[in-house]
Design a protein around this motif. Structure first.
Motif, PDB file in Angstrom:
ATOM      1  N   ASP A  15      40.356  37.973  79.086  1.00 57.05           N
ATOM      2  CA  ASP A  15      41.503  38.717  78.561  1.00 57.05           C
ATOM      3  C   ASP A  15      42.826  38.186  79.102  1.00 57.05           C
ATOM      4  OD1 ASP A  15      40.719  39.776  81.071  1.00 57.05           O
ATOM      5  OD2 ASP A  15      41.672  41.705  80.651  1.00 57.05           O
ATOM      6  N   LEU A  16      42.849  37.782  80.377  1.00 54.47           N
ATOM      7  CA  LEU A  16      44.078  37.206  80.938  1.00 54.47           C
ATOM      8  C   LEU A  16      44.357  35.823  80.344  1.00 54.47           C
ATOM      9  CD1 LEU A  16      43.884  38.232  84.702  1.00 54.47           C
ATOM     10  CD2 LEU A  16      45.272  39.229  82.884  1.00 54.47           C
ATOM     11  N   CYS A  17      43.295  35.057  80.108  1.00 55.98           N
ATOM     12  CA  CYS A  17      43.469  33.746  79.475  1.00 55.98           C
ATOM     13  C   CYS A  17      44.006  33.913  78.055  1.00 55.98           C
ATOM     14  CB  CYS A  17      42.153  32.970  79.459  1.00 55.98           C
ATOM     15  SG  CYS A  17      41.669  32.369  81.078  1.00 55.98           S
ATOM     16  N   ASP A  18      43.475  34.889  77.321  1.00 56.93           N
ATOM     17  CA  ASP A  18      43.951  35.154  75.962  1.00 56.93           C
ATOM     18  C   ASP A  18      45.429  35.548  75.975  1.00 56.93           C
ATOM     19  OD1 ASP A  18      41.416  34.608  75.000  1.00 56.93           O
ATOM     20  OD2 ASP A  18      40.869  36.731  74.744  1.00 56.93           O
ATOM     21  N   GLN A  19      45.818  36.380  76.928  1.00 55.78           N
ATOM     22  CA  GLN A  19      47.212  36.835  77.023  1.00 55.78           C
ATOM     23  C   GLN A  19      48.168  35.696  77.368  1.00 55.78           C
ATOM     24  OE1 GLN A  19      47.609  40.116  79.770  1.00 55.78           O
ATOM     25  NE2 GLN A  19      45.813  41.141  78.928  1.00 55.78           N
ATOM     26  N   THR A  20      47.700  34.733  78.147  1.00 58.35           N
ATOM     27  CA  THR A  20      48.577  33.657  78.619  1.00 58.35           C
ATOM     28  C   THR A  20      48.382  32.345  77.864  1.00 58.35           C
ATOM     29  OG1 THR A  20      46.980  33.125  80.364  1.00 58.35           O
ATOM     30  CG2 THR A  20      48.775  34.622  80.944  1.00 58.35           C
ATOM     31  N   GLY A  21      47.449  32.327  76.909  1.00 60.10           N
ATOM     32  CA  GLY A  21      47.240  31.125  76.116  1.00 60.10           C
ATOM     33  C   GLY A  21      46.542  30.002  76.861  1.00 60.10           C
ATOM     34  N   ILE A  22      45.706  30.359  77.830  1.00 55.93           N
ATOM     35  CA  ILE A  22      44.943  29.358  78.574  1.00 55.93           C
ATOM     36  C   ILE A  22      43.570  29.226  77.927  1.00 55.93           C
ATOM     37  CG2 ILE A  22      43.870  28.774  80.785  1.00 55.93           C
ATOM     38  CD1 ILE A  22      46.179  30.243  82.165  1.00 55.93           C
ATOM     39  N   PHE A  23      43.204  27.983  77.569  1.00 53.22           N
ATOM     40  CA  PHE A  23      41.938  27.721  76.901  1.00 53.22           C
ATOM     41  C   PHE A  23      41.123  26.719  77.715  1.00 53.22           C
ATOM     42  CE2 PHE A  23      44.982  28.906  73.627  1.00 53.22           C
ATOM     43  CZ  PHE A  23      44.313  29.943  73.008  1.00 53.22           C
ATOM     44  N   PRO A  24      39.802  26.689  77.506  1.00 53.70           N
ATOM     45  CA  PRO A  24      38.974  25.703  78.211  1.00 53.70           C
ATOM     46  C   PRO A  24      39.521  24.290  77.994  1.00 53.70           C
ATOM     47  CG  PRO A  24      37.574  27.282  77.101  1.00 53.70           C
ATOM     48  CD  PRO A  24      38.982  27.554  76.640  1.00 53.70           C
ATOM     49  N   GLY A  25      39.623  23.530  79.065  1.00 50.96           N
ATOM     50  CA  GLY A  25      40.153  22.171  78.999  1.00 50.96           C
ATOM     51  C   GLY A  25      41.633  22.074  79.323  1.00 50.96           C
ATOM     52  N   ASP A  26      42.349  23.201  79.338  1.00 52.24           N
ATOM     53  CA  ASP A  26      43.768  23.186  79.696  1.00 52.24           C
ATOM     54  C   ASP A  26      43.920  22.889  81.185  1.00 52.24           C
ATOM     55  OD1 ASP A  26      44.577  23.815  77.146  1.00 52.24           O
ATOM     56  OD2 ASP A  26      44.969  25.939  77.573  1.00 52.24           O
ATOM     57  N   TYR A  27      45.068  22.368  81.539  1.00 47.49           N
ATOM     58  CA  TYR A  27      45.404  22.138  82.942  1.00 47.49           C
ATOM     59  C   TYR A  27      46.294  23.263  83.424  1.00 47.49           C
ATOM     60  CZ  TYR A  27      43.501  17.435  82.712  1.00 47.49           C
ATOM     61  OH  TYR A  27      42.654  16.373  82.597  1.00 47.49           O
ATOM     62  N   VAL A  28      46.065  23.661  84.660  1.00 50.02           N
ATOM     63  CA  VAL A  28      46.913  24.667  85.288  1.00 50.02           C
ATOM     64  C   VAL A  28      47.400  24.130  86.629  1.00 50.02           C
ATOM     65  CG1 VAL A  28      45.795  26.645  84.173  1.00 50.02           C
ATOM     66  CG2 VAL A  28      44.968  25.853  86.385  1.00 50.02           C
ATOM     67  N   GLU A  29      48.516  24.647  87.067  1.00 52.23           N
ATOM     68  CA  GLU A  29      49.073  24.322  88.383  1.00 52.23           C
ATOM     69  C   GLU A  29      48.954  25.598  89.210  1.00 52.23           C
ATOM     70  OE1 GLU A  29      50.377  21.508  90.843  1.00 52.23           O
ATOM     71  OE2 GLU A  29      50.528  21.083  88.714  1.00 52.23           O
ATOM     72  N   ILE A  30      48.589  25.448  90.474  1.00 51.27           N
ATOM     73  CA  ILE A  30      48.449  26.608  91.349  1.00 51.27           C
ATOM     74  C   ILE A  30      49.416  26.444  92.514  1.00 51.27           C
ATOM     75  CG2 ILE A  30      46.881  27.961  92.788  1.00 51.27           C
ATOM     76  CD1 ILE A  30      44.585  26.847  91.050  1.00 51.27           C
ATOM     77  N   PHE A  31      50.271  27.444  92.698  1.00 49.10           N
ATOM     78  CA  PHE A  31      51.280  27.420  93.757  1.00 49.10           C
ATOM     79  C   PHE A  31      51.013  28.549  94.741  1.00 49.10           C
ATOM     80  CE2 PHE A  31      53.284  25.730  89.960  1.00 49.10           C
ATOM     81  CZ  PHE A  31      53.856  24.560  90.437  1.00 49.10           C
ATOM     82  N   GLU A  32      51.395  28.313  95.990  1.00 51.74           N
ATOM     83  CA  GLU A  32      51.305  29.352  97.028  1.00 51.74           C
ATOM     84  C   GLU A  32      52.707  29.651  97.512  1.00 51.74           C
ATOM     85  OE1 GLU A  32      51.650  30.970 100.929  1.00 51.74           O
ATOM     86  OE2 GLU A  32      52.071  28.873 100.512  1.00 51.74           O
ATOM     87  N   PHE A  33      53.035  30.934  97.632  1.00 55.51           N
ATOM     88  CA  PHE A  33      54.313  31.359  98.190  1.00 55.51           C
ATOM     89  C   PHE A  33      54.096  32.681  98.892  1.00 55.51           C
ATOM     90  CE2 PHE A  33      58.422  33.553  97.959  1.00 55.51           C
ATOM     91  CZ  PHE A  33      59.204  32.619  98.632  1.00 55.51           C
ATOM     92  N   ASN A  34      54.427  32.711 100.158  1.00 53.87           N
ATOM     93  CA  ASN A  34      54.277  33.928 100.964  1.00 53.87           C
ATOM     94  C   ASN A  34      52.866  34.505 100.884  1.00 53.87           C
ATOM     95  OD1 ASN A  34      56.892  33.875 101.959  1.00 53.87           O
ATOM     96  ND2 ASN A  34      57.685  35.243 100.390  1.00 53.87           N
ATOM     97  N   GLY A  35      51.861  33.615 100.903  1.00 58.83           N
ATOM     98  CA  GLY A  35      50.483  34.057 100.928  1.00 58.83           C
ATOM     99  C   GLY A  35      49.926  34.500  99.583  1.00 58.83           C
TER     100      GLY A  35
END
Length: 74
Positions: A15-35
Protein backbone atom coordinates in the motif's frame (compact mmCIF):
# COMPACT_ATOMS: atom_id res chain seq x y z
CA UNK A 1 5.73 -3.52 12.39
CA UNK A 2 8.33 -4.83 9.93
CA UNK A 3 11.15 -7.23 10.70
CA UNK A 4 14.70 -6.76 9.38
CA UNK A 5 16.03 -10.01 7.87
CA UNK A 6 19.46 -11.50 8.58
CA UNK A 7 20.60 -9.81 5.34
CA UNK A 8 19.34 -6.48 6.75
CA UNK A 9 16.48 -6.40 4.23
CA UNK A 10 13.02 -4.96 4.81
CA UNK A 11 9.96 -5.53 2.63
CA UNK A 12 8.17 -2.32 1.69
CA UNK A 13 4.40 -2.58 2.26
CA UNK A 14 2.41 -2.75 -1.01
CA UNK A 15 0.00 0.00 0.00
CA UNK A 16 2.87 2.41 0.71
CA UNK A 17 4.54 1.48 -2.58
CA UNK A 18 1.25 2.10 -4.41
CA UNK A 19 0.89 5.50 -2.72
CA UNK A 20 4.45 6.55 -3.60
CA UNK A 21 4.68 4.98 -7.05
CA UNK A 22 7.43 2.52 -6.15
CA UNK A 23 7.39 -0.62 -8.30
CA UNK A 24 9.55 -3.77 -8.40
CA UNK A 25 12.84 -2.94 -10.11
CA UNK A 26 12.78 0.75 -9.14
CA UNK A 27 15.78 2.27 -7.41
CA UNK A 28 15.46 4.01 -4.09
CA UNK A 29 17.87 6.12 -2.06
CA UNK A 30 17.97 5.71 1.72
CA UNK A 31 19.10 8.61 3.91
CA UNK A 32 19.71 8.81 7.66
CA UNK A 33 19.15 11.99 9.65
CA UNK A 34 18.95 12.20 13.42
CA UNK A 35 18.54 8.44 13.70
CA UNK A 36 15.62 8.24 11.24
CA UNK A 37 15.69 6.63 7.80
CA UNK A 38 13.99 8.15 4.77
CA UNK A 39 13.37 6.20 1.55
CA UNK A 40 13.15 8.23 -1.67
CA UNK A 41 12.33 6.84 -5.10
CA UNK A 42 15.00 7.68 -7.67
CA UNK A 43 13.65 8.99 -10.95
CA UNK A 44 15.83 8.46 -14.02
CA UNK A 45 16.77 11.78 -15.59
CA UNK A 46 15.47 13.88 -12.70
CA UNK A 47 18.84 15.57 -12.27
CA UNK A 48 19.62 15.85 -15.99
CA UNK A 49 20.91 19.31 -16.75
CA UNK A 50 21.12 20.38 -13.11
CA UNK A 51 24.80 21.32 -13.54
CA UNK A 52 24.34 22.67 -17.06
CA UNK A 53 24.89 26.27 -15.93
CA UNK A 54 28.47 25.48 -14.84
CA UNK A 55 31.21 26.26 -17.33
CA UNK A 56 34.56 24.43 -17.43
CA UNK A 57 37.69 26.38 -16.55
CA UNK A 58 39.85 25.83 -19.60
CA UNK A 59 42.94 27.15 -17.77
CA UNK A 60 42.94 24.12 -15.44
CA UNK A 61 44.24 20.93 -17.01
CA UNK A 62 43.11 17.45 -15.92
CA UNK A 63 46.55 16.61 -14.51
CA UNK A 64 46.62 19.81 -12.44
CA UNK A 65 43.18 19.02 -11.08
CA UNK A 66 44.25 15.46 -10.24
CA UNK A 67 47.39 16.64 -8.44
CA UNK A 68 45.36 19.23 -6.50
CA UNK A 69 42.82 16.56 -5.44
CA UNK A 70 45.58 14.15 -4.41
CA UNK A 71 47.30 16.88 -2.43
CA UNK A 72 44.08 17.58 -0.49
CA UNK A 73 43.77 13.89 0.46
CA UNK A 74 47.02 13.82 2.39
Amino acid sequence: MHKVSSKRQVTLPKDLCDQTGIFPGDYVEIFEFNGKLTVIKKVVGSSAGSLQHLKPRIAIRDNESLQDALHDCH
